[in-house]
Design a protein around this motif. Structure first.
Motif, PDB file in Angstrom:
ATOM      1  N   HIS A   5     -50.047  95.407  -6.765  1.00  0.00           N
ATOM      2  CA  HIS A   5     -50.644  96.025  -5.587  1.00  0.00           C
ATOM      3  C   HIS A   5     -51.221  97.374  -5.970  1.00  0.00           C
ATOM      4  N   ALA A  28     -45.043  89.777  -0.239  1.00  0.00           N
ATOM      5  CA  ALA A  28     -44.037  90.724  -0.752  1.00  0.00           C
ATOM      6  C   ALA A  28     -44.712  91.928  -1.394  1.00  0.00           C
ATOM      7  N   GLU A  29     -45.776  91.698  -2.142  1.00  0.00           N
ATOM      8  CA  GLU A  29     -46.509  92.806  -2.769  1.00  0.00           C
ATOM      9  C   GLU A  29     -47.169  93.698  -1.726  1.00  0.00           C
ATOM     10  N   ALA A  32     -44.554  96.063  -0.499  1.00  0.00           N
ATOM     11  CA  ALA A  32     -44.329  97.094  -1.520  1.00  0.00           C
ATOM     12  C   ALA A  32     -45.470  98.110  -1.527  1.00  0.00           C
ATOM     13  N   ALA A  36     -45.126 102.098  -0.691  1.00  0.00           N
ATOM     14  CA  ALA A  36     -45.524 103.032  -1.758  1.00  0.00           C
ATOM     15  C   ALA A  36     -46.538 104.068  -1.285  1.00  0.00           C
ATOM     16  N   THR A  41     -39.696 105.279  -3.872  1.00  0.00           N
ATOM     17  CA  THR A  41     -38.441 104.519  -3.906  1.00  0.00           C
ATOM     18  C   THR A  41     -37.986 104.222  -5.329  1.00  0.00           C
ATOM     19  N   ASP A  42     -38.688 104.752  -6.319  1.00  0.00           N
ATOM     20  CA  ASP A  42     -38.315 104.488  -7.714  1.00  0.00           C
ATOM     21  C   ASP A  42     -36.878 104.909  -7.992  1.00  0.00           C
ATOM     22  N   LEU A  82     -36.922  97.663   0.123  1.00  0.00           N
ATOM     23  CA  LEU A  82     -37.138  97.905  -1.302  1.00  0.00           C
ATOM     24  C   LEU A  82     -37.562  96.627  -2.011  1.00  0.00           C
ATOM     25  N   VAL A  83     -37.011  95.505  -1.570  1.00  0.00           N
ATOM     26  CA  VAL A  83     -37.327  94.201  -2.151  1.00  0.00           C
ATOM     27  C   VAL A  83     -37.574  93.236  -0.999  1.00  0.00           C
ATOM     28  N   THR A  84     -38.649  92.465  -1.119  1.00  0.00           N
ATOM     29  CA  THR A  84     -39.001  91.490  -0.083  1.00  0.00           C
ATOM     30  C   THR A  84     -39.013  90.100  -0.679  1.00  0.00           C
ATOM     31  N   TRP A  97     -35.020  91.176   3.361  1.00  0.00           N
ATOM     32  CA  TRP A  97     -35.276  92.492   2.782  1.00  0.00           C
ATOM     33  C   TRP A  97     -33.990  93.091   2.262  1.00  0.00           C
TER      34      TRP A  97
END
Length: 137
Positions: A5, A28-29, A32, A36, A41-42, A82-84, A97
Motif C-alpha cells: 500500500h 487488509a492492505e 493498513a 498508516a 504503529t511500528d 494492527l492486523v486485518t 482485527w
C-alpha cells in the motif's frame, strides 16, 4: 504480485492505494494504508482482538464499509487495527482485527473523518486486486 500500500499526494485530503493478489488481501492492505496515514504503529504489539461482519454488498461497498469501520471504532472505542484478516461471508465480509488502544501509538497525521466515494476504485486486473480511496481528514 506482492501485497502493499501507499499514500498518494492529494489536495486537502488523503488518498491511499493498496494491492494484493487476492481481494481479501487488498482489503487488509487498504486498512493498513488508512491507519498508516495518521498513526505510527511500528513495533507496537496488539493488545486486543475483535471480529465483526459487514453486510452483503458489492466490492466497493465492502471496501468503504471496512474503512468506515476503522474510523467508527477509533471514534467510539479508541482502538486501531494492527492486523486485518478478511474472508467472504454470505455475500458480505467476516473480519478479524488484532487491535491496539489508540493512546498506545503516536499520531503522525490528521485523523480521518470519512471515506469519500469520489474517484473510488476497487477492481481486479491481470496481476491481482487494486484499490484507491480518498479519505476526508
Amino acid at each position: 504480485m506482492d501485497r502493499g500500500h501507499r499514500t498518494v499526494a492529494h489536495t486537502a485530503d488523503v488518498r491511499i492505494e493498496a494491492w494484493a493478489p487476492d481481494r481479501d488481501g487488498c482489503l487488509a492492505e487498504a486498512v493498513a494504508a488508512l491507519v498508516a496515514t495518521f498513526a505510527d504503529t511500528d513495533g507496537v504489539p496488539a493488545t486486543g482482538e475483535t471480529t465483526f461482519e459487514l453486510p452483503v454488498g458489492d466490492d466497493d461497498e465492502l471496501l468503504v464499509g471496512l474503512l468506515d469501520e476503522v474510523i467508527f471504532r477509533l471514534e467510539t472505542e479508541g482502538t486501531l487495527p494492527l492486523v486485518t484478516e478478511a474472508q467472504p461471508a454470505d455475500g458480505g465480509l467476516r473480519v478479524r482485527w488484532r487491535t491496539v488502544d489508540a493512546d498506545a501509538v503516536e499520531l503522525v497525521g490528521a485523523v480521518p473523518k470519512a471515506v469519500s466515494l469520489h474517484a473510488l476504485r476497487f477492481d481486479r486486473d491481470a496481476t491481482g486486486w487494486r484499490c484507491a480511496v480518498t479519505v476526508d481528514v
